[in-house]
Design a protein around this motif. Structure first.
Motif, mmCIF file in Angstrom:
data_model
loop_
_atom_site.group_PDB
_atom_site.id
_atom_site.type_symbol
_atom_site.label_atom_id
_atom_site.label_comp_id
_atom_site.label_asym_id
_atom_site.label_seq_id
_atom_site.Cartn_x
_atom_site.Cartn_y
_atom_site.Cartn_z
ATOM 1 N N SER A 132 -18.994 67.071 0.389
ATOM 2 C CA SER A 132 -18.070 66.014 0.835
ATOM 3 C C SER A 132 -18.829 64.744 1.194
ATOM 4 O O SER A 132 -18.344 63.634 0.957
ATOM 5 C CB SER A 132 -17.279 66.494 2.061
ATOM 6 O OG SER A 132 -16.439 67.564 1.700
ATOM 7 N N THR A 158 -19.330 71.632 -13.114
ATOM 8 C CA THR A 158 -18.425 72.022 -14.201
ATOM 9 C C THR A 158 -19.109 71.707 -15.533
ATOM 10 O O THR A 158 -19.594 70.589 -15.709
ATOM 11 C CB THR A 158 -17.108 71.227 -14.072
ATOM 12 O OG1 THR A 158 -16.515 71.564 -12.824
ATOM 13 C CG2 THR A 158 -16.145 71.548 -15.204
ATOM 14 N N HIS A 178 -25.667 55.583 1.271
ATOM 15 C CA HIS A 178 -24.924 55.289 0.029
ATOM 16 C C HIS A 178 -25.477 54.068 -0.706
ATOM 17 O O HIS A 178 -25.338 53.952 -1.918
ATOM 18 C CB HIS A 178 -23.419 55.141 0.318
ATOM 19 C CG HIS A 178 -23.015 53.863 0.971
ATOM 20 N ND1 HIS A 178 -22.943 53.694 2.340
ATOM 21 C CD2 HIS A 178 -22.646 52.675 0.432
ATOM 22 C CE1 HIS A 178 -22.545 52.460 2.616
ATOM 23 N NE2 HIS A 178 -22.352 51.820 1.478
ATOM 24 N N LYS A 233 -20.716 53.601 -5.475
ATOM 25 C CA LYS A 233 -19.422 52.986 -5.836
ATOM 26 C C LYS A 233 -18.979 53.406 -7.239
ATOM 27 O O LYS A 233 -17.783 53.573 -7.494
ATOM 28 C CB LYS A 233 -19.503 51.464 -5.699
ATOM 29 C CG LYS A 233 -19.571 51.057 -4.227
ATOM 30 C CD LYS A 233 -19.451 49.578 -3.997
ATOM 31 C CE LYS A 233 -19.634 49.311 -2.496
ATOM 32 N NZ LYS A 233 -19.644 47.904 -2.143
ATOM 33 N N ASP A 240 -11.659 57.930 -8.349
ATOM 34 C CA ASP A 240 -10.337 57.266 -8.333
ATOM 35 C C ASP A 240 -9.642 57.455 -9.682
ATOM 36 O O ASP A 240 -8.436 57.707 -9.754
ATOM 37 C CB ASP A 240 -10.486 55.752 -8.098
ATOM 38 C CG ASP A 240 -10.781 55.409 -6.643
ATOM 39 O OD1 ASP A 240 -10.739 56.308 -5.793
ATOM 40 O OD2 ASP A 240 -11.064 54.214 -6.381
ATOM 41 N N GLU A 363 -13.179 68.006 -6.815
ATOM 42 C CA GLU A 363 -12.880 66.559 -6.916
ATOM 43 C C GLU A 363 -12.593 65.959 -5.539
ATOM 44 O O GLU A 363 -11.807 65.006 -5.415
ATOM 45 C CB GLU A 363 -11.694 66.304 -7.844
ATOM 46 C CG GLU A 363 -11.952 66.719 -9.260
ATOM 47 C CD GLU A 363 -12.315 65.577 -10.177
ATOM 48 O OE1 GLU A 363 -13.004 65.835 -11.162
ATOM 49 O OE2 GLU A 363 -11.929 64.431 -9.907
ATOM 50 N N ARG A 375 -7.794 56.336 5.752
ATOM 51 C CA ARG A 375 -8.592 55.096 5.798
ATOM 52 C C ARG A 375 -7.874 53.963 5.073
ATOM 53 O O ARG A 375 -7.893 52.820 5.511
ATOM 54 C CB ARG A 375 -9.954 55.334 5.145
ATOM 55 C CG ARG A 375 -10.910 56.097 6.046
ATOM 56 C CD ARG A 375 -12.261 56.196 5.372
ATOM 57 N NE ARG A 375 -13.178 56.986 6.156
ATOM 58 C CZ ARG A 375 -14.415 57.271 5.775
ATOM 59 N NH1 ARG A 375 -14.890 56.836 4.636
ATOM 60 N NH2 ARG A 375 -15.199 57.994 6.539
#
Ligand code: CAA
Length: 379
Positions: A132, A158, A178, A233, A240, A363, A375
């Protein structure tokens, strides 16, 4: 203007995949599950009908289709076998960072070759200690001259042992969390790339899920995607994009479970009449149908936003979360409608229930989806 109708092309795609799934996947789904076996034959045939690389632009050998088409395919494949759906969908997931951030030259070099055959992609993000918490990943990428050297291992991948091309996320500076992560494309036959043990899973057993290990893997510096240090990102944008299609595969499982429960309820006679005549069963079927329809619309909406160039972070998290929870709830109820028979491997619903569980985990767990949703609505 709101239009819920599929175009003629989308309807044709839906029929193509539905027919394919009924002919090529449904007859072997039980066997693949029992034997925990990935099927290269299905991959090959899916490539033959031109859909294995459906999201890749036509100029690089794909079909140039969008996320909504991905949802349509995901639902049909998920209804047939969620393990096969995960493998075929996971392949596109593996290529999505490349589609988002790869240069035209690199696409010409790596993607065109990849799409020329029944080759699979894989998305290498998760690590043993970074699931996560993506920013905590520890696979390293060190620039030496005009090469990057990658070291580390990725977990629960996968298509881990069967992919030809990996998208790999690695840190160039772990202290930056990040902000230190970059994304790379790594061909599977690069020296130093190996796959570890195949995971023995509860469900979705037709997918080859493995550890992928990178030991002093040298790749040309041009295999890095984007500008560098923007890998986090790129990963988020990839997720997304993919979450609507993953949700749609969960809708497929739920739809199949609902149909199996409906058919059984009409045939199973107790107390002198089919159990479908009992209001208790009718209410269960009605609740299942409501959830399936709502989940499908949420997935299609999230995909539509993406296809129309709008950010869908909120909607794709809602869709994936709701559809995954729907698949779990509906398959559990389907087992209940079938009673003792539902619990037996002789009927398909116990597989649907095992397969559904993973949709609340991969996912991004459904807890992470709720975090993303919260958020977004609080920001
Ligand atoms: N799009 C663009 N940018 C985004 C973004 C998005 N969707 N989400 C976050 N960002 C940006 C933020 O704006 C922020 O930018 P700045 O540095 O400029 O401020 C930056 O990224 C960091 O964002 P956060 O502070 O929100 O990052 P975080 O460390 O708190 O993590 C998270 C956020 C949502 C929890 C993320 O870690 C996450 O998504 N975790 C789940 C991972 C996941 O889904 N793994 C699945 C693996 S793949 C898989 O399972 C597939 C399979 O094989 C089947």
């Amino acid at each position: 203007m709101i239009d819920f109708a599929l175009t003629e092309e989308q309807k044709a795609c839906q029929k193509l995949v539905r027919d394919f799934a009924l002919k090529e996947i449904v007859p072997v789904a039980h066997e693949l599950d029992e034997e925990q076996r990935h099927s290269p034959e299905i991959v090959e045939k899916y490539h033959e009908i031109g859909l294995l690389h459906y999201a890749v632009p036509e100029e690089y050998g794909g079909a140039g289709l969008g996320s909504l088409e991905g949802c349509i395919f995901g639902e049909e494949l998920g209804a047939a076998c969620a393990g096969v759906a995960a493998s075929l969908g996971g392949s596109i997931l593996g290529l999505t960072p490349f589609l988002i951030a790869g240069s035209p030259e690199l696409k010409e070099e790596l993607l065109t070759k990849h799409t020329s055959g029944p080759n699979l992609g894989a998305f290498c993000l998760t690590e043993p200690d970074a699931g996560s918490d993506v920013a905590a990943l520890r696979t390293t990428a060190v620039l030496e001259g005009d090469e990057y050297i990658i070291n580390g291992s990725k977990r629960f991948i996968t298509n881990g042992g069967v992919a030809s091309l990996y998208s790999v996320f690695a840190t160039e500076n772990a202290e930056l969390r990040h902000k230190g992560i970059s994304a790379f494309m790594v061909p599977a036959d690069t020296p130093g790339v190996s796959s570890g043990k195949k995971e023995d899973k509860m469900g979705q057993r037709a997918t080859d899920t493995r550890e992928v290990i990178f030991s002093d893997v040298h790749i040309p510096a041009r295999y890095r995607l984007g500008e560098g240090l923007d890998g986090f990102k790129i990963a988020m944008k990839t997720l997304d994009d993919s979450r609507a299609g993953v949700g749609a595969a969960a809708v497929g499982i739920a739809r199949a479970a609902l149909e199996a429960a409906r058919d059984y309820a009409k045939e199973r006679v107790q107390f002198g009449k089919p159990i479908a005549a009992q209001q208790g069963i009718q209410f269960m079927l009605a609740d299942m149908a409501m959830k399936v329809n709502a989940a499908r619309l949420l997935c299609w909406h999230a995909a539509w936003l993406h296809d129309n160039g709008q950010r869908n972070t909120l909607e794709s998290a809602i869709a994936k979360c709701f559809a995954g929870d729907t698949a779990m709830a509906v398959t559990t109820d389907a087992v209940q409608v079938l009673g003792g028979y539902g619990y037996m491997k002789e009927y398909p619903v116990e597989k649907y229930m095992r397969d559904a569980k993973l949709h609340q985990i991969y996912e991004g767990t459904n807890q992470i989806q709720r975090l993303v949703i919260a958020r977004q609505i609080l920001s």
